[in-house]
Design an enzyme around this catalytic site. Structure first.
Site, short mmCIF file in Angstrom:
data_model
loop_
_atom_site.label_atom_id
_atom_site.label_comp_id
_atom_site.label_asym_id
_atom_site.label_seq_id
_atom_site.Cartn_x
_atom_site.Cartn_y
_atom_site.Cartn_z
N CYS A 32 0.82 -1.22 0.00
CA CYS A 32 0.00 0.00 0.00
C CYS A 32 0.85 1.27 0.00
O CYS A 32 0.35 2.36 -0.26
CB CYS A 32 -0.95 0.01 1.19
SG CYS A 32 -2.08 -1.39 1.17
N HIS A 83 -3.11 7.02 3.59
CA HIS A 83 -3.58 5.79 2.94
C HIS A 83 -4.99 5.49 3.43
O HIS A 83 -5.29 5.59 4.63
CB HIS A 83 -2.63 4.64 3.27
CG HIS A 83 -3.13 3.31 2.80
ND1 HIS A 83 -3.62 3.12 1.54
CD2 HIS A 83 -3.24 2.11 3.45
CE1 HIS A 83 -4.00 1.86 1.42
NE2 HIS A 83 -3.79 1.22 2.56
N ASN A 93 -10.18 0.02 0.24
CA ASN A 93 -8.72 0.07 0.29
C ASN A 93 -8.18 -0.33 -1.08
O ASN A 93 -8.24 -1.50 -1.45
CB ASN A 93 -8.22 -0.89 1.38
CG ASN A 93 -6.70 -0.89 1.50
OD1 ASN A 93 -5.99 -0.33 0.65
ND2 ASN A 93 -6.18 -1.51 2.55
N1 COA Z 1 -18.85 -9.33 8.35
C1 COA Z 1 -19.33 -9.75 9.54
N2 COA Z 1 -18.53 -10.21 10.50
C2 COA Z 1 -17.21 -10.27 10.24
C3 COA Z 1 -16.66 -9.88 9.01
C4 COA Z 1 -17.54 -9.40 8.03
N3 COA Z 1 -17.11 -8.98 6.83
N4 COA Z 1 -15.32 -10.06 9.05
C5 COA Z 1 -15.03 -10.55 10.28
N5 COA Z 1 -16.17 -10.68 10.99
C6 COA Z 1 -16.34 -11.18 12.36
C7 COA Z 1 -15.20 -12.01 12.84
O1 COA Z 1 -15.36 -13.35 12.42
C8 COA Z 1 -15.32 -11.86 14.33
O2 COA Z 1 -16.30 -12.72 14.78
P1 COA Z 1 -16.14 -13.52 16.17
O3 COA Z 1 -15.99 -12.47 17.23
O4 COA Z 1 -17.39 -14.32 16.26
O5 COA Z 1 -14.90 -14.33 16.00
C9 COA Z 1 -15.86 -10.44 14.52
O6 COA Z 1 -16.38 -10.06 13.25
C10 COA Z 1 -14.85 -9.45 14.99
O7 COA Z 1 -13.71 -9.54 14.20
P2 COA Z 1 -12.51 -8.60 14.47
O8 COA Z 1 -11.40 -9.05 13.61
O9 COA Z 1 -12.23 -8.45 15.95
O10 COA Z 1 -13.07 -7.19 13.97
P3 COA Z 1 -12.33 -5.81 13.96
O11 COA Z 1 -13.09 -4.84 14.75
O12 COA Z 1 -10.87 -5.93 14.24
O13 COA Z 1 -12.45 -5.40 12.43
C11 COA Z 1 -11.11 -5.35 10.46
C12 COA Z 1 -11.86 -6.22 11.46
C13 COA Z 1 -10.45 -6.26 9.44
C14 COA Z 1 -12.10 -4.43 9.79
C15 COA Z 1 -10.03 -4.52 11.22
O14 COA Z 1 -9.27 -5.35 12.06
C16 COA Z 1 -9.11 -3.79 10.29
O15 COA Z 1 -9.52 -2.93 9.52
N6 COA Z 1 -7.80 -4.08 10.34
C17 COA Z 1 -6.86 -3.46 9.45
C18 COA Z 1 -6.92 -4.09 8.09
C19 COA Z 1 -6.22 -3.26 7.06
O16 COA Z 1 -6.42 -2.08 6.98
N7 COA Z 1 -5.38 -3.91 6.24
C20 COA Z 1 -4.66 -3.26 5.23
C21 COA Z 1 -3.59 -2.41 5.80
S1 COA Z 1 -2.74 -1.56 4.56
#
Ligand code: COA
Length: 322
Positions: A113, A249, A279
């Site tokens: 990214c 970003h 993203n």
């Molecule tokens: N829809 C519904 N539920 C979802 C889901 C979706 N698309 N994706 C994951 N979940 C669920 C998970 O399975 C988890 O369920 P569980 O508690 O029963 O196990 C729950 O949602 C919580 O997941 P979690 O990973 O704790 O959520 P979060 O608040 O951390 O959000 C992201 C997840 C991916 C949105 C977040 O961690 C994020 O944005 N991280 C950075 C990613 C990024 O930017 N990457 C590129 C960097 S350049």
């Protein structure tokens, strides 16, 4: 003193829009979950026969027109991408041929990214050394081709697009400073498990999908993006009040909000496109820059701070007078 200055910008997004409602029909997710966790409402997805170089050409045409130059003027092409058309030749040479740009240096940079920030920083050095008179710098991705559309934890996050910039030498201040960094110890938090010297046979199979530890990436992203912005300001004896626009970003609205909070930067001074683009990896910063310029918020003479963070981890910033 020679500065490199942005003469024109452009962006291109594929026609097809994938909304959160569309994703609700594909995986067990909801519009409410995606919006509240990421801020994303929609993303663009390239057509089956569309290539990353096609997106680049469309964005570059606009940037070239805006800059008031012709393809004959270009003597350097640098492209930041993780999703090139082919392993080789590099995508910059494919773009060069498609656009009829005369023989010149043309290369691509893979920094996930952060690819566009690395590309812009490199082109800046070519211009300031006097080697280059007109650089075409692009950040582009068709990252959705790396997506496992059954994996709800990643498929809702990403989108495709390209952003381009024409960079020229100027006596007036343009790019003030650039800062790049990387720390390879974080590889396992965000990576794609297929390459040339490893796992090539897995390409196109169920084992080839973006691997991401979302929570961990989130935390490091916020810490790094605020540190990167501060580093650029400190290096120039500036404070955030001196910056008209922060263009980070666009990975996740919550990452942008948390970064803004750490920096004590009002959200009104941050260009935000993650809601409509998702993203787009290396394309996110140049497309956000172009959005801000086109809608009249970013004006000539203003101070901009561009910054990104991505797999590796890689990071970087470009502080500039537009
Ligand atoms: N829809 C519904 N539920 C979802 C889901 C979706 N698309 N994706 C994951 N979940 C669920 C998970 O399975 C988890 O369920 P569980 O508690 O029963 O196990 C729950 O949602 C919580 O997941 P979690 O990973 O704790 O959520 P979060 O608040 O951390 O959000 C992201 C997840 C991916 C949105 C977040 O961690 C994020 O944005 N991280 C950075 C990613 C990024 O930017 N990457 C590129 C960097 S350049």
């Amino acid at each position: 003193m020679i500065y490199s200055r942005i003469a024109g910008t452009g962006r291109y997004l594929p026609e097809r829009i994938l909304t959160n409602a569309d994703l609700e029909k594909m995986v067990d997710t909801s519009d409410e979950w995606i919006r509240s966790r990421t801020g994303i409402e929609q993303r663009h997805v390239a057509g089956e026969n569309e290539l990353t170089s096609d997106l680049c050409v469309n964005a570059a045409k606009v940037a070239i027109e805006e800059a008031g130059i012709t393809v004959e003027d270009i003597d350097l092409i640098v492209v930041g991408t993780t999703s090139p058309d082919l392993i080789f030749p590099n995508i910059a040479t494919i773009i060069q041929h498609k656009m009829g740009i005369p023989a010149c240096a043309a290369f691509s940079i893979e920094a996930a990214c952060t690819g566009f920030i690395y590309a812009l920083s490199s082109a800046d050095k070519f211009i300031r050394s006097g080697d280059t008179k007109c650089a075409l710098v692009i950040g582009a991705e068709i990252i959705t081709k790396l997506i496992d559309w059954d994996d709800r934890s990643t498929c809702v996050l990403f989108g495709d697009g390209a952003g381009a910039v024409v960079l020229q030498p100027s006596d007036e201040q343009g790019i003030i400073s650039t800062h790049l960094g990387a720390d390879g110890q974080y590889k396992d938090l965000l990576y794609y498990p297929v390459g040339v010297s490893s796992n090539l046979a897995a390409a196109g199979t169920g084992d080839s999908r973006i691997m991401m530890s979302g929570n961990e990436v989130f935390k490091v992203a916020v810490k790094t993006l605020s540190a990167v912005a501060q580093e650029a300001l400190d290096a120039n004896g500036l404070s955030l009040e001196d910056v008209d626009w922060l263009i980070p970003h666009q990975a996740n609205l919550r990452i942008i909000q948390a970064t803004a909070k750490r920096l004590d930067m009002p959200m009104e001074k941050i260009i935000q496109t993650v809601q409509i683009h998702g993203n787009t990896s290396a394309a996110s910063v140049p497309m956000a820059l172009d959005v801000g310029i086109r809608d009249g918020r970013i004006r000539r003479g203003q101070t901009l701070l561009l910054e990104a963070f991505g797999g590796g981890f890689t990071w970087g910033s470009v502080l500039l007078k537009y």
